[in-house]
Motif scaffolding. Structure first.
Motif, short mmCIF file in Angstrom:
data_model
loop_
_atom_site.label_atom_id
_atom_site.label_comp_id
_atom_site.label_asym_id
_atom_site.label_seq_id
_atom_site.Cartn_x
_atom_site.Cartn_y
_atom_site.Cartn_z
N UNK A 1 -4.73 -12.41 -4.02
CA UNK A 1 -4.83 -13.19 -2.79
C UNK A 1 -4.13 -12.50 -1.63
N UNK A 2 -3.03 -11.81 -1.90
CA UNK A 2 -2.27 -11.15 -0.85
C UNK A 2 -2.97 -9.91 -0.32
N UNK A 3 -3.59 -9.14 -1.21
CA UNK A 3 -4.05 -7.81 -0.85
C UNK A 3 -5.55 -7.71 -0.59
N UNK B 1 -5.22 -5.85 5.76
CA UNK B 1 -4.45 -4.75 6.31
C UNK B 1 -3.02 -5.21 6.59
N UNK B 2 -2.07 -4.31 6.37
CA UNK B 2 -0.69 -4.60 6.73
C UNK B 2 0.02 -5.56 5.81
N UNK B 3 -0.50 -5.79 4.60
CA UNK B 3 0.15 -6.70 3.65
C UNK B 3 0.58 -5.94 2.40
N UNK C 1 7.78 -4.40 -9.19
CA UNK C 1 6.57 -3.62 -8.97
C UNK C 1 6.07 -3.95 -7.57
N UNK C 2 5.83 -2.92 -6.77
CA UNK C 2 5.37 -3.09 -5.39
C UNK C 2 3.99 -2.49 -5.23
N UNK C 3 3.09 -3.26 -4.59
CA UNK C 3 1.73 -2.81 -4.35
C UNK C 3 1.36 -3.08 -2.90
N UNK C 4 0.41 -2.31 -2.38
CA UNK C 4 -0.17 -2.56 -1.07
C UNK C 4 -1.68 -2.57 -1.19
N UNK C 5 -2.36 -2.72 -0.09
CA UNK C 5 -3.82 -2.81 -0.14
C UNK C 5 -4.45 -1.53 -0.66
N UNK C 6 -3.79 -0.38 -0.40
CA UNK C 6 -4.30 0.89 -0.93
C UNK C 6 -4.22 0.89 -2.45
N UNK D 1 1.28 2.45 -6.95
CA UNK D 1 1.92 1.35 -7.66
C UNK D 1 3.35 1.78 -7.95
N UNK D 2 4.31 1.17 -7.25
CA UNK D 2 5.70 1.60 -7.33
C UNK D 2 6.46 0.69 -8.30
N UNK D 3 7.04 1.29 -9.34
CA UNK D 3 7.81 0.56 -10.34
C UNK D 3 9.28 0.90 -10.13
#
Length: 352
Positions: free
Chosen positions: A168-170, A178-180, A192-197, A236-238
């Protein structure tokens, strides 16, 4: 009653009825000509066909109900987020006045009626209330090492919910926000950090459907790669402990809580005014690595973690519970990254 046929190609629904009430108040009782019941019809995932619209319209006419064709903004959105926004707006007392406004005047004029549901202008934040990235931190009451896509696992409910919140966020049905960004903060401190990419690489480029168990499988693979010392893939940052990739002295945290949770002597300024001033201060510093951070939900189990942001804006939320991540994300995305003046007007109603 009224049957509302929702589809992206229809004109957006007004945000408010004419002369809508002030922030945090309930709209006045409807007149005799105003609808008292509404059925919303969503065509998922590909929208309503002309034949389907004709069938629903014929059924509505046979029962004496009016028919309204509308959309929830100019961009496509998941049905679950459309439903969340409708629920919140109804709880705030603005949904039926907006329907009445549209029914009484299909081409309304006036300041309140001209506001439409805010959506994001793709790749352009110049018309948004906030041009800073929006970073959600979702607290997951499970250990990161226990992450699994096993449908009978002990923590499968919490993990599947986390996956749905990430989607839902991405993502959108035919694109992404964009920008989330979003970080999953686990009970053992791992993150764990993710973005739209990240999402694009995990799903869209591979032609995968966005279902939660495949998403959890991808996260599990990323955790194993981290444990083996392999390089990160697909953004995908762990992390063993969450550290946000922003300059904390120019970023702000929007700290949400139940209405009435704030306490201050006298009459504090409206949250939107405080938020606007904090955003202006961040912009004045001219930093490119600033963000608006929102932690979800506000749980005492995770009070040990703080964002470290220099600017903190506390606000209650109206029309939704502070632990309902889906509703909060749907409304904050529209309010912070949606077009002005509709975006800030929405924030004015939901922040208290």
């Amino acid at each position: 009653g009224v049957v509302v046929l929702l589809d992206d190609h229809h004109a957006p629904l007004p945000l408010l009825g004419p002369g809508g009430p002030g922030p945090g108040t309930v709209a006045a009782s409807p007149s005799s000509s105003s609808p008292r019941r509404a059925i919303f019809v969503l065509g998922s995932p590909k929208g309503l066909s002309a034949l389907e619209e004709e069938v629903f319209e014929r059924m509505a006419r046979c029962t004496g109900w009016r028919v309204l064709r509308a959309s929830m903004g100019t961009n496509d959105e998941f049905a679950s987020k459309v439903v969340a926004r409708l629920q919140v707006w109804n709880t705030c007392g603005h949904l039926f006045p907006a329907l009445s406004s549209r029914l009484s005047n299909p081409s309304p004029n006036g300041e309140a009626s001209s506001l439409i549901w805010p959506t994001q202008s793709v790749g352009d934040f110049s018309e948004s209330f906030s041009d800073l990235p929006l970073h959600f931190v979702l607290c997951v009451p499970a250990a990161m090492r226990a992450l699994t896509n096993d449908p009978v696992g002990a923590d499968v409910g919490e993990l599947a919910h986390a996956a749905r919140v990430c989607v839902a966020t991405l993502s959108r049905p035919y694109g992404y926000w964009h920008g989330c960004r979003i970080s999953l903060l686990f009970a053992d401190g791992g993150a764990i950090t993710l973005n739209s990419t990240s999402f694009w690489h995990l799903f869209k480029q591979k032609g995968r459907a966005t279902y939660e168990f495949y998403f959890l499988k991808c996260l599990k693979v990323a955790i194993r790669a981290k444990q083996r010392g392999l390089p990160e893939e697909n953004d995908v940052h762990v992390q063993d402990a969450l550290k946000l990739p922003y300059a904390t002295d120019v970023s702000l945290e929007l700290r949400l809580q139940a209405p009435g949770g704030t306490s201050a002597a006298g009459s504090p300024p409206p949250p939107l005014q405080v938020l606007r001033a904090a955003l202006d201060r961040c912009r004045e510093r001219g930093a490119k690595d600033a963000a608006v951070v929102v932690r979800l939900p506000c749980s005492p189990d995770f009070d040990a973690w703080t964002s470290g942001c220099e600017h903190v804006v506390s606000a209650g939320v109206h029309g939704m519970a502070p632990d309902n991540a889906g509703e909060l994300i749907a409304m904050l995305q529209a309010g912070l990254h949606g077009e002005r003046p509709s975006g800030p007007r929405m924030l004015e109603e939901i922040l208290c």
